[in-house]
Design a protein around this motif. Structure first.
Motif, PDB file in Angstrom:
ATOM      1  N   LYS A  70      58.937  75.495  76.485  1.00  0.00           N
ATOM      2  CA  LYS A  70      59.736  75.456  75.259  1.00  0.00           C
ATOM      3  C   LYS A  70      59.046  74.604  74.188  1.00  0.00           C
ATOM      4  O   LYS A  70      58.959  75.007  73.020  1.00  0.00           O
ATOM      5  N   ALA A  71      58.545  73.445  74.593  1.00  0.00           N
ATOM      6  CA  ALA A  71      57.868  72.568  73.638  1.00  0.00           C
ATOM      7  C   ALA A  71      56.589  73.221  73.110  1.00  0.00           C
ATOM      8  O   ALA A  71      56.304  73.158  71.911  1.00  0.00           O
ATOM      9  N   LEU A  72      55.835  73.867  73.991  1.00  0.00           N
ATOM     10  CA  LEU A  72      54.611  74.541  73.551  1.00  0.00           C
ATOM     11  C   LEU A  72      54.941  75.683  72.594  1.00  0.00           C
ATOM     12  O   LEU A  72      54.266  75.851  71.572  1.00  0.00           O
ATOM     13  N   ALA A  73      55.969  76.451  72.891  1.00  0.00           N
ATOM     14  CA  ALA A  73      56.368  77.538  71.983  1.00  0.00           C
ATOM     15  C   ALA A  73      56.684  76.975  70.594  1.00  0.00           C
ATOM     16  O   ALA A  73      56.290  77.547  69.577  1.00  0.00           O
ATOM     17  N   GLY A  74      57.375  75.853  70.553  1.00  0.00           N
ATOM     18  CA  GLY A  74      57.662  75.214  69.273  1.00  0.00           C
ATOM     19  C   GLY A  74      56.400  74.790  68.544  1.00  0.00           C
ATOM     20  O   GLY A  74      56.270  74.981  67.332  1.00  0.00           O
ATOM     21  N   GLU A  75      55.445  74.224  69.283  1.00  0.00           N
ATOM     22  CA  GLU A  75      54.183  73.802  68.682  1.00  0.00           C
ATOM     23  C   GLU A  75      53.374  74.999  68.188  1.00  0.00           C
ATOM     24  O   GLU A  75      52.710  74.931  67.160  1.00  0.00           O
ATOM     25  N   ILE A  76      53.429  76.103  68.926  1.00  0.00           N
ATOM     26  CA  ILE A  76      52.714  77.318  68.519  1.00  0.00           C
ATOM     27  C   ILE A  76      53.332  77.889  67.246  1.00  0.00           C
ATOM     28  O   ILE A  76      52.630  78.252  66.308  1.00  0.00           O
ATOM     29  N   MET A  77      54.653  77.952  67.228  1.00  0.00           N
ATOM     30  CA  MET A  77      55.342  78.600  66.110  1.00  0.00           C
ATOM     31  C   MET A  77      55.419  77.734  64.858  1.00  0.00           C
ATOM     32  O   MET A  77      55.529  78.262  63.752  1.00  0.00           O
TER      33      MET A  77
ATOM     34  N   VAL B 141      64.440  71.606  57.150  1.00  0.00           N
ATOM     35  CA  VAL B 141      64.800  72.580  58.173  1.00  0.00           C
ATOM     36  C   VAL B 141      64.773  73.983  57.587  1.00  0.00           C
ATOM     37  O   VAL B 141      64.215  74.918  58.176  1.00  0.00           O
ATOM     38  N   LYS B 142      65.331  74.134  56.412  1.00  0.00           N
ATOM     39  CA  LYS B 142      65.392  75.447  55.765  1.00  0.00           C
ATOM     40  C   LYS B 142      63.993  75.995  55.474  1.00  0.00           C
ATOM     41  O   LYS B 142      63.720  77.174  55.704  1.00  0.00           O
TER      42      LYS B 142
ATOM     43  N   GLY C  91      67.793  75.700  65.315  1.00  0.00           N
ATOM     44  CA  GLY C  91      67.629  74.734  66.403  1.00  0.00           C
ATOM     45  C   GLY C  91      66.176  74.320  66.590  1.00  0.00           C
ATOM     46  O   GLY C  91      65.877  73.132  66.758  1.00  0.00           O
ATOM     47  N   PHE C  92      65.268  75.289  66.562  1.00  0.00           N
ATOM     48  CA  PHE C  92      63.840  74.993  66.683  1.00  0.00           C
ATOM     49  C   PHE C  92      63.392  74.121  65.521  1.00  0.00           C
ATOM     50  O   PHE C  92      62.660  73.155  65.698  1.00  0.00           O
ATOM     51  N   ALA C  93      63.819  74.472  64.301  1.00  0.00           N
ATOM     52  CA  ALA C  93      63.415  73.722  63.109  1.00  0.00           C
ATOM     53  C   ALA C  93      63.944  72.290  63.162  1.00  0.00           C
ATOM     54  O   ALA C  93      63.230  71.346  62.803  1.00  0.00           O
ATOM     55  N   LYS C  94      65.166  72.107  63.619  1.00  0.00           N
ATOM     56  CA  LYS C  94      65.731  70.753  63.744  1.00  0.00           C
ATOM     57  C   LYS C  94      64.966  69.938  64.784  1.00  0.00           C
ATOM     58  O   LYS C  94      64.720  68.747  64.579  1.00  0.00           O
TER      59      LYS C  94
ATOM     60  N   ASN D  17      62.607  66.204  64.583  1.00  0.00           N
ATOM     61  CA  ASN D  17      62.791  65.032  65.452  1.00  0.00           C
ATOM     62  C   ASN D  17      61.513  64.607  66.152  1.00  0.00           C
ATOM     63  O   ASN D  17      61.450  63.519  66.706  1.00  0.00           O
ATOM     64  N   TYR D  18      60.511  65.464  66.169  1.00  0.00           N
ATOM     65  CA  TYR D  18      59.277  65.142  66.891  1.00  0.00           C
ATOM     66  C   TYR D  18      58.101  65.288  65.975  1.00  0.00           C
ATOM     67  O   TYR D  18      57.030  65.375  66.173  1.00  0.00           O
TER      68      TYR D  18
END
Length: 174
Positions: A136-143, A154-155, A166-169, A173-174
């Protein structure tokens, strides 16, 4: 279902996301073309099979899944409604589910394999050694490339990178 694997952290996952994007010919400034990458995943990771399945073929709360196949690689199954939502409506959460499953294949190839430990049943998996958290974290970093999204709203992250709220929020945070 989650499995214990070798530990990692967000910094390492950010570096791996750069490699993943390069493998698909995507630079860090563009939105990651999840569906185009999904079509290419058998070329990038030979032996990987992608199947779009009827919704009833997967459990209700399982949008997609990745599992070892008979040739020693992986099969990614995606519910038809998830694929169609990602394809026709560019729904960020659906694109995220698909990228998450692709991240499992990549992480496995990078040595993040399940550790079958008898003592596992008696303890909770910490996020940094959880196969699900890592994917999940890697998918967020990729996207959502970290450097390019560091000061975005966020928008803006949602609009530019095509991800869920949710991903954008989480990115903020990270």
């Amino acid at each position: 279902m989650d499995y214990l694997t070798k530990p990692t952290n967000r910094e390492e996952l950010r570096l791996l996301s750069v490699l993943f994007r390069k493998m698909f010919g995507v630079n860090h400034t563009q939105a990651f073309p999840v569906l185009e990458a999904l079509e290419r995943i058998p070329d990038v990771f030979p032996g990987t099979v992608v199947k779009i399945v009827q919704d009833k073929e997967l459990p209700m709360n399982t949008p997609a899944r990745c599992f070892p196949n008979e040739v020693g690689d992986f099969t990614i199954e995606i519910k038809e409604s998830i694929y169609q939502g990602a394809y026709k409506k560019s729904i960020g959460a659906y694109r995220g589910h698909i990228c998450h499953e692709m991240a499992h294949v990549f992480l496995y190839k990078m040595g993040f394999t399940p550790i079958f430990n008898r003592q596992f049943k008696n303890r909770e998996i910490k996020p940094y050694e959880s196969m699900e958290w890592q994917a999940k974290a890697l998918a967020g970093e990729i996207m959502m490339p970290y450097e390019d999204t560091a000061n975005m709203s966020v928008k803006d992250i949602m609009n530019i990178y095509g991800v869920s709220k949710g991903f954008a929020k989480t990115r903020q945070n990270y």
